[in-house]
Design a protein around this motif. Structure first.
Motif, PDB file in Angstrom:
ATOM      1  N   LYS A 163     -30.205  30.899  50.383  1.00 60.11           N
ATOM      2  CA  LYS A 163     -31.120  29.757  50.361  1.00 60.11           C
ATOM      3  C   LYS A 163     -30.950  28.898  49.101  1.00 60.11           C
ATOM      4  N   SER A 164     -30.473  29.518  48.018  1.00 62.65           N
ATOM      5  CA  SER A 164     -30.252  28.747  46.787  1.00 62.65           C
ATOM      6  C   SER A 164     -29.201  27.673  47.027  1.00 62.65           C
ATOM      7  N   HIS A 165     -28.141  28.045  47.728  1.00 65.91           N
ATOM      8  CA  HIS A 165     -27.103  27.064  48.069  1.00 65.91           C
ATOM      9  C   HIS A 165     -27.662  25.991  49.000  1.00 65.91           C
ATOM     10  N   GLU A 166     -28.351  26.428  50.051  1.00 64.46           N
ATOM     11  CA  GLU A 166     -28.875  25.480  51.038  1.00 64.46           C
ATOM     12  C   GLU A 166     -29.835  24.485  50.399  1.00 64.46           C
ATOM     13  N   GLN A 167     -30.784  24.981  49.626  1.00 66.68           N
ATOM     14  CA  GLN A 167     -31.795  24.095  49.046  1.00 66.68           C
ATOM     15  C   GLN A 167     -31.210  23.226  47.935  1.00 66.68           C
ATOM     16  N   SER A 168     -30.239  23.750  47.213  1.00 59.32           N
ATOM     17  CA  SER A 168     -29.611  22.965  46.154  1.00 59.32           C
ATOM     18  C   SER A 168     -28.921  21.726  46.724  1.00 59.32           C
ATOM     19  N   LEU A 169     -28.179  21.917  47.817  1.00 59.69           N
ATOM     20  CA  LEU A 169     -27.483  20.776  48.408  1.00 59.69           C
ATOM     21  C   LEU A 169     -28.453  19.830  49.116  1.00 59.69           C
ATOM     22  N   LYS A 170     -29.517  20.382  49.696  1.00 63.48           N
ATOM     23  CA  LYS A 170     -30.526  19.512  50.308  1.00 63.48           C
ATOM     24  C   LYS A 170     -31.184  18.622  49.253  1.00 63.48           C
ATOM     25  N   LEU A 171     -31.464  19.195  48.095  1.00 63.17           N
ATOM     26  CA  LEU A 171     -32.085  18.414  47.024  1.00 63.17           C
ATOM     27  C   LEU A 171     -31.111  17.366  46.489  1.00 63.17           C
ATOM     28  N   ARG A 172     -29.865  17.765  46.339  1.00 62.67           N
ATOM     29  CA  ARG A 172     -28.861  16.813  45.855  1.00 62.67           C
ATOM     30  C   ARG A 172     -28.717  15.653  46.836  1.00 62.67           C
ATOM     31  N   HIS A 173     -28.712  15.964  48.127  1.00 64.94           N
ATOM     32  CA  HIS A 173     -28.591  14.931  49.155  1.00 64.94           C
ATOM     33  C   HIS A 173     -29.808  13.997  49.116  1.00 64.94           C
ATOM     34  N   ALA A 174     -31.003  14.576  48.966  1.00 65.28           N
ATOM     35  CA  ALA A 174     -32.229  13.757  48.947  1.00 65.28           C
ATOM     36  C   ALA A 174     -32.275  12.855  47.722  1.00 65.28           C
ATOM     37  N   VAL A 232     -18.372  20.605  49.045  1.00 66.93           N
ATOM     38  CA  VAL A 232     -18.963  21.785  48.398  1.00 66.93           C
ATOM     39  C   VAL A 232     -19.454  22.773  49.459  1.00 66.93           C
ATOM     40  N   ASN A 233     -20.068  22.252  50.493  1.00 69.55           N
ATOM     41  CA  ASN A 233     -20.608  23.116  51.547  1.00 69.55           C
ATOM     42  C   ASN A 233     -19.492  23.831  52.306  1.00 69.55           C
ATOM     43  N   GLU A 234     -18.441  23.104  52.653  1.00 67.85           N
ATOM     44  CA  GLU A 234     -17.346  23.722  53.389  1.00 67.85           C
ATOM     45  C   GLU A 234     -16.614  24.751  52.534  1.00 67.85           C
ATOM     46  N   GLU A 235     -16.498  24.475  51.242  1.00 60.75           N
ATOM     47  CA  GLU A 235     -15.874  25.453  50.338  1.00 60.75           C
ATOM     48  C   GLU A 235     -16.729  26.720  50.247  1.00 60.75           C
ATOM     49  N   TYR A 236     -18.037  26.524  50.186  1.00 65.29           N
ATOM     50  CA  TYR A 236     -18.969  27.663  50.156  1.00 65.29           C
ATOM     51  C   TYR A 236     -18.832  28.489  51.434  1.00 65.29           C
ATOM     52  N   LEU A 237     -18.732  27.815  52.563  1.00 70.14           N
ATOM     53  CA  LEU A 237     -18.600  28.500  53.849  1.00 70.14           C
ATOM     54  C   LEU A 237     -17.322  29.326  53.892  1.00 70.14           C
ATOM     55  N   ALA A 238     -16.226  28.756  53.411  1.00 70.95           N
ATOM     56  CA  ALA A 238     -14.952  29.483  53.408  1.00 70.95           C
ATOM     57  C   ALA A 238     -15.006  30.698  52.480  1.00 70.95           C
ATOM     58  N   HIS A 272     -17.669  32.486  51.746  1.00 73.26           N
ATOM     59  CA  HIS A 272     -18.596  33.526  52.228  1.00 73.26           C
ATOM     60  C   HIS A 272     -18.482  33.718  53.740  1.00 73.26           C
ATOM     61  N   LYS A 273     -17.270  33.654  54.264  1.00 70.17           N
ATOM     62  CA  LYS A 273     -17.096  33.759  55.715  1.00 70.17           C
ATOM     63  C   LYS A 273     -17.393  35.158  56.252  1.00 70.17           C
ATOM     64  N   ASP A 274     -17.532  36.140  55.345  1.00 73.81           N
ATOM     65  CA  ASP A 274     -17.833  37.508  55.775  1.00 73.81           C
ATOM     66  C   ASP A 274     -19.313  37.856  55.647  1.00 73.81           C
ATOM     67  N   SER A 275     -20.155  36.860  55.375  1.00 74.50           N
ATOM     68  CA  SER A 275     -21.597  37.098  55.239  1.00 74.50           C
ATOM     69  C   SER A 275     -22.365  36.205  56.200  1.00 74.50           C
ATOM     70  N   ALA A 276     -23.070  36.804  57.135  1.00 75.17           N
ATOM     71  CA  ALA A 276     -23.796  36.034  58.152  1.00 75.17           C
ATOM     72  C   ALA A 276     -24.861  35.138  57.528  1.00 75.17           C
ATOM     73  N   SER A 277     -25.605  35.642  56.555  1.00 72.52           N
ATOM     74  CA  SER A 277     -26.684  34.855  55.952  1.00 72.52           C
ATOM     75  C   SER A 277     -26.147  33.619  55.243  1.00 72.52           C
ATOM     76  N   HIS A 278     -24.990  33.751  54.586  1.00 73.94           N
ATOM     77  CA  HIS A 278     -24.396  32.610  53.900  1.00 73.94           C
ATOM     78  C   HIS A 278     -23.858  31.589  54.904  1.00 73.94           C
ATOM     79  N   ILE A 279     -23.345  32.086  56.019  1.00 73.63           N
ATOM     80  CA  ILE A 279     -22.885  31.173  57.074  1.00 73.63           C
ATOM     81  C   ILE A 279     -24.057  30.374  57.620  1.00 73.63           C
ATOM     82  N   HIS A 280     -25.187  31.033  57.846  1.00 69.22           N
ATOM     83  CA  HIS A 280     -26.384  30.336  58.338  1.00 69.22           C
ATOM     84  C   HIS A 280     -26.797  29.223  57.373  1.00 69.22           C
TER      85      HIS A 280
END
Length: 863
Positions: A728-739, A772-778, A780-788
């Protein structure tokens, strides 16, 4: 013109005294009758109007009570009774600020009133206004210095306000006023003496605290507390030889208390983290273990610090002993060791090796029957049927392995099921539900909540008088959304005459676990109205627990339970750290955020993540069932109303009817200002659970939606400090940056400076948010929560892109192939898929892949 000094004739004065007595004894009908008699002749008598208002408030007629009390104040502005009642009414509404003002005005009008002063003091301690509480208690002590409670209360006030020296001095001065020593049976004095010692210790003067505890050892009533305090002081003063003797005496009293062993270790100068001390520690624990065959702690604790071959040897002895005895809780006692992989592997190897062994019974050493009567055992107890030792051994080993492979750190559910089936087949007692409960747990972990519920109910039926298995069964039924069955199950142990049936009794009895589980079950089914209603009920229960302090502010002083009272005050200060409050609050915040994002949910037109086409199809299919449910609800509502009316008590107080049994009206009200409502649940989480990452994540979601970016950033940074790798730290960080990069109007200058320095300046400048998001996804491709998390960010950045949705579906399906994915994470992935608003085909693709991994999971429609 208002009459400020209204004097009643003798007859009406007598009636007024009866009115007060009727209120105090809760005889409200009689009190109202007396009030009406007075007001017929003296319609503007303010004190009578005020007392009538107090009775109306007790009957739940708050609006009418306030209106009447305000009229009373107009008629008798200088009446301390009217102002006192006005304060009581506000206190009943939890408007403590206004209540405090009214009490103070009443006290000005009648400075000698003990009752007003006491109520003011109670309200001050309830509000944690320690400065005002000290002043009130000083005034009460000055007025009645011969009353011991006033001295003790002032000491408590000073203690809680941080003036430890003043608190000790008050208690000391009271002791000096005593003309004769209180009797040894005086519990109030005994507790006050120990309380004084506690204050001295909190000051950090352990030498003086030790001298004081030595002086009162013989006369103290709580011997265990005195011995514990003395041992602790000796240890802190580094008087290790005396501390060793003190902890030895404590262990002789209770050889199962782990804290005593830890104290003895420190007194002997031994350190578990130092490998050189392990041999001496082993000898110490061996000596205590040999004192009695019944002592378990001295045998179990060495497993915490022993390593390698020493651990294996000791674990072997310990496990063999437990399995010979057939102790069902052996695994519960051992699983703490599983945090160390080497110990987990050693235990697994040992226990699997026992499968082919037979127990070694020492000839004549083990007692086969107990004696009762003479020393030589001439009078024998009635022989009990004994289980074959080899059967006991096999049951214990198989049961341990079933729990072992069911545990999340070494989960292999196929093996777990194999071992539990073997255990049940070996068990000679067909009425013991213990093993059947474990079988139900294994089915639950397979995702088959329907079969798990059935299995747990079968276990319950083996002992219908056991409350524990009854509640466990109800919990499993709620997990399977069997709300009616769960209430019926709980109804076996609720009051039959309770208004509202079993559910009404569970609410009255503040059964928090059931209400929380019921709310979470409704939330999983997208029944948002009932879910929010349950979580609000949990919130109200914690409010009631907070209000319950009022009773103890006077009760504890009256009974002399001072130390327990101080502990309660400190516990209340951290009340909302309770896990059940956290669960309910987080779920309520989630619902309210959903209502903000999609107001149509409050109208029941859509379920979360559902398309309009699917909604129409669902509504058409459920139309008939809905009409029938409404008829049933109406009939139930009518029956409840009739029953509630019949349950009026002698004082005329009637149980409130639940006018919104389905919670629909409450949902509509919450949907008007969902984020303001969410703050009610969120604030305690942020204030009291600052180290709770989920609370900070919820705080970000609420503040972000309110466009309060600085508080949102504060929550984000707090979450990153607690768990930097949380998805969630990654998700919320990028959401805040986008906003922040797409603001409709610029932030205020100071806010912009903070966000720039604390957040934006630390973001990678040479990469876009998408990159940044696509790099993060690549990564953590072995973690379901990070993919979500990455998929959710992609949805924020490209909400209308069909290509982005298609890639997200593929990523979510791919997450099901992660080696360490848990069933709950797969369920979360399905929720993410629904949020994307994809077509049915894409959803079915995910569900089909999930069924291959969890073929029995009911959440994926397993048959």
């Amino acid at each position: 013109m208002a009459q400020n000094n209204q004097v009643l004739p003798s007859k009406e004065q007598t009636l007024f005294r009866h009115l007060v007595q009727n209120y105090e004894s809760k005889q409200y009908k009689k009190g109202l009758k007396a009030a009406e008699q007075i007001l017929r002749k003296h319609p503007n008598h303010g004190d009578t109007q005020a007392m009538k208002a107090l009775i109306l408030s007790a009957q739940g007629k708050s609006d009418e009570a306030f209106e009447l009390c305000r009229a009373a104040l107009k008629n008798a502005m200088k009446s301390h009774v009217c102002w006192h009642v006005y304060g009581l009414l506000y206190r009943g509404q939890r408007n403590y600020e206004e209540a405090l003002k009214a009490y103070r005005f009443a006290l000005k009008l009648d400075p000698d009133s003990v009752q007003i002063q006491r109520d003011l003091a109670m309200l001050q301690i309830q509000m944690r206004d320690y400065e005002g509480y000290v002043q009130s208690r000083r005034a009460m002590l000055t007025a009645r210095p011969g009353f011991r409670q006033n001295w003790t209360a002032l000491a408590i006030a000073l203690h809680l306000s941080g003036d430890l020296v003043g608190a000790e001095d008050v208690l000391h001065r009271y002791e000096e006023t005593l003309r004769q020593q209180p009797s040894r049976s005086d519990m109030e004095h005994a507790d006050a003496v120990l309380y004084k010692n506690m204050i001295i210790a909190e000051r950090g003067d352990h030498e003086k605290a030790l001298e004081h505890i030595n002086s009162i050892m013989r006369t103290a009533l709580d011997k265990t507390a005195v011995m514990e305090m003395r041992a602790e002081y000796l240890l802190k003063l580094d008087r290790k030889e005396e501390a060793k003797e003190a902890y030895t005496k404590l262990l002789k009293r209770n050889p199962e208390h782990r804290a005593y062993y830890e104290g003895l270790e420190r007194a002997l100068g031994l350190d578990r983290s130092n490998g050189d001390d392990h041999e001496k520690l082993g000898e110490m624990y061996h000596g205590w273990a040999m004192q009695s065959d019944r002592i378990d702690a001295a045998r179990r604790i060495p497993l915490d610090f022993k390593q390698g071959d020493a651990f294996r040897s000791h674990a072997d002895k310990y496990l063999r002993r437990m399995f010979k005895k057939g102790v069902p809780s052996t695994f519960a006692n051992m699983k703490q060791l599983y945090s160390e992989p080497a110990k987990k592997a050693a235990v697994q190897e040992l226990v699997e090796g026992y499968l082919s062994e037979e127990p070694q019974v020492n000839g004549g050493a083990e007692k086969t029957e107990e004696t009762n009567g003479s020393v030589d055992g001439s009078h024998k107890a009635e022989a009990k049927p004994k289980t074959d030792p080899s059967i006991t051994w096999q049951i214990s080993v198989n049961y341990y392995l079933a729990q072992h492979y069911n545990y999340y750190l070494c989960r292999d559910l196929a093996k777990a099921e194999q071992y539990i089936d073997k255990t049940i087949s070996l068990n000679p007692s067909k009425t013991d539900y213990t093993y059947h409960m474990t079988r139900a747990r294994i089915l639950k972990h397979r995702g088959n909540v329907s079969s798990a519920s059935t299995a747990m109910n079968e276990a319950r039926e083996m002992d219908l008088k056991d409350r524990y298995i009854n509640t466990k069964c109800a919990k499993y039924q709620l997990r399977n959304h069997q709300h009616t069955d769960a209430i019926s199950t709980m109804g076996l142990f609720t009051r039959k005459e309770a208004v509202g049936g079993p559910l009404g009794d569970l609410l009255d009895m503040q059964c928090v676990w059931f209400i929380t589980e019921d709310g979470e079950s409704h939330l999983r089914q997208n029944h948002l109205a009932l879910a929010l209603k349950r979580f609000r009920a949990v919130y109200d229960i914690f409010v009631a627990w907070e209000d319950d302090q009022f009773d103890f502010h006077s009760f504890s002083l009256r009974k002399g339970m001072i130390r327990a009272y101080v502990d309660m005050i400190r516990w209340e200060d951290r009340l909302r750290e309770h896990p059940f409050f956290t669960r309910a609050a987080l779920s309520a915040v989630r619902i309210l955020c959903m209502l903000h994002d999609n107001p149509e949910l409050a109208k029941g037109n859509l379920q979360n993540g559902e398309s309009a086409e699917n909604a129409a199809e669902r509504k058409k299919a459920a139309k008939k069932a809905k009409r029938e449910a409404e008829k049933a609800a109406e009939a139930e509502k009518k029956a409840k109303a009739e029953k509630a009316t019949a349950k009026a008590d002698e004082g005329g107080e009637v149980k409130k009817e639940d006018v919104d049994p389905e919670g629909k009206e409450g949902l509509k009200v919450a949907a008007e200002k969902p984020l303001e409502e969410a703050m009610k649940y969120l604030q305690p989480l942020l204030e009291l659970s600052g180290g709770h990452v989920d609370g900070q994540i919820a705080g970000f979601e609420v503040y972000f939606r309110r466009k309060k970016y600085l508080p949102a950033l504060r929550c984000l940074l707090a979450a990153q400090r607690i768990d930097p790798e949380h998805p969630k730290s990654h998700e919320q960080s990028l959401k805040l940056r986008h906003a922040l990069g797409n603001l409709s109007e610029p932030l205020p200058e100071k806010a912009k400076q903070v966000t720039d320095s604390e957040f934006l300046s630390k973001q990678p400048k040479d990469q876009s948010i998408e990159a940044v998001n696509e790099e993060y996804l690549a990564k953590h491709k072995d973690s379901a929560s990070h993919i979500h998390a990455a998929v959710r960010v992609r949805q924020v950045l490209q909400p209308e892109s069909a290509d982005a949705k298609a890639r997200s579906v593929e990523d979510l399906v791919q997450s099901l192939r992660c080696e360490n994915i848990m069933l709950r994470q797969a369920e979360d992935g399905l929720a993410v898929l629904l949020e994307l608003g994809v077509e049915v085909e894409a959803r079915e693709k995910y569900v089909q892949a999930a069924r291959e991994r969890w073929p029995e999971a009911t959440v994926f429609g397993a048959r």
